[in-house]
Design a protein around this motif. Sequence first.
Motif, PDB file in Angstrom:
ATOM      1  N   UNK A 147       0.904  -1.109   0.068  1.00 47.17           N
ATOM      2  CA  UNK A 147      -0.075   0.001  -0.006  1.00 47.17           C
ATOM      3  C   UNK A 147       0.979   1.270  -0.119  1.00 47.17           C
ATOM      4  N   UNK A 148       2.025   1.202   0.812  1.00 42.76           N
ATOM      5  CA  UNK A 148       2.703   2.497   0.750  1.00 42.76           C
ATOM      6  C   UNK A 148       3.650   2.437  -0.419  1.00 42.76           C
ATOM      7  N   UNK A 149       4.029   1.379  -1.216  1.00 42.04           N
ATOM      8  CA  UNK A 149       4.785   1.369  -2.236  1.00 42.04           C
ATOM      9  C   UNK A 149       6.042   1.418  -2.262  1.00 42.04           C
ATOM     10  N   UNK A 150       6.690   1.697  -0.985  1.00 39.81           N
ATOM     11  CA  UNK A 150       7.996   1.447  -1.006  1.00 39.81           C
ATOM     12  C   UNK A 150       8.483   1.038   0.590  1.00 39.81           C
ATOM     13  N   UNK A 151       9.579   0.315   0.739  1.00 35.42           N
ATOM     14  CA  UNK A 151      10.087   0.084   2.182  1.00 35.42           C
ATOM     15  C   UNK A 151      11.723   0.407   2.010  1.00 35.42           C
ATOM     16  N   UNK A 152      12.352   0.723   3.115  1.00 36.90           N
ATOM     17  CA  UNK A 152      13.440   0.882   3.460  1.00 36.90           C
ATOM     18  C   UNK A 152      14.152  -0.344   3.904  1.00 36.90           C
ATOM     19  N   UNK A 153      15.102  -1.085   3.610  1.00 31.99           N
ATOM     20  CA  UNK A 153      15.570  -2.352   4.206  1.00 31.99           C
ATOM     21  C   UNK A 153      16.947  -1.995   4.486  1.00 31.99           C
ATOM     22  N   UNK A 154      17.410  -2.361   6.101  1.00 31.82           N
ATOM     23  CA  UNK A 154      18.650  -1.660   6.536  1.00 31.82           C
ATOM     24  C   UNK A 154      19.253  -2.868   6.797  1.00 31.82           C
TER      25      UNK A 154
END
Length: 210
Positions: A147-154
């Motif tokens: 739904x948000x379209x992006x995520x940050x993977x750390x």
Amino acid sequence: ATVAAGGNATICSSGTYTLAGTMGGSATSITWTTSGSGTFSSATSTTAVYTPSAADIAAGSVTLTITTDNPAGPCNAVTDVMTLTISPAATVNAGPNDVICSNGSANLVGTFGGSATGVTWTTSGSGTFGSSTSASTTYTPSAADISSGTVTLTITTNDPAGPCTSATDFITLTISPAATAAAGANQTICAGSTVTLTGSIGGSATTSTW
């Protein structure tokens, strides 16, 4: 003349070391030298800052020598040494940013090195990793991620023993909505007549073909 180089010390390869030399007696000045190829902020200061070179880091240690001037009269110059041990910094790389379809998973290709011995992946979203402690793993987005379209993977290394700290890197994962299509309900018509179709498309689909 008297001189002291200070105690042996250990630093991280990403840092510098502030020397703590002293002189006395008939000595009026000193000079620092190195067994390696690093640099002193001022080789004539008892509290010079030493920056190791790439060769120093590869060697793992250098000997730093402090020498007094040769005083007037019968006394000679004197020297003292210290060993500076250089621990390799932890390194980590999360790999390139990626774009996936919302019905798929991302293949992560992280790497780590230096003094790091392990890693942990975390997400700004709520998806799941195949293994959050493996540098190379998979990430499956959640409905909220999609739904948000992006995520940050750390990716973060462990905190190595010694003076070096953990290292961190991240990627941005863009999640494209999957194309959807529906043909509509089954229908029955009389031979020779026509039917109005009620198909629909959605997600990332922009056109359709029957």
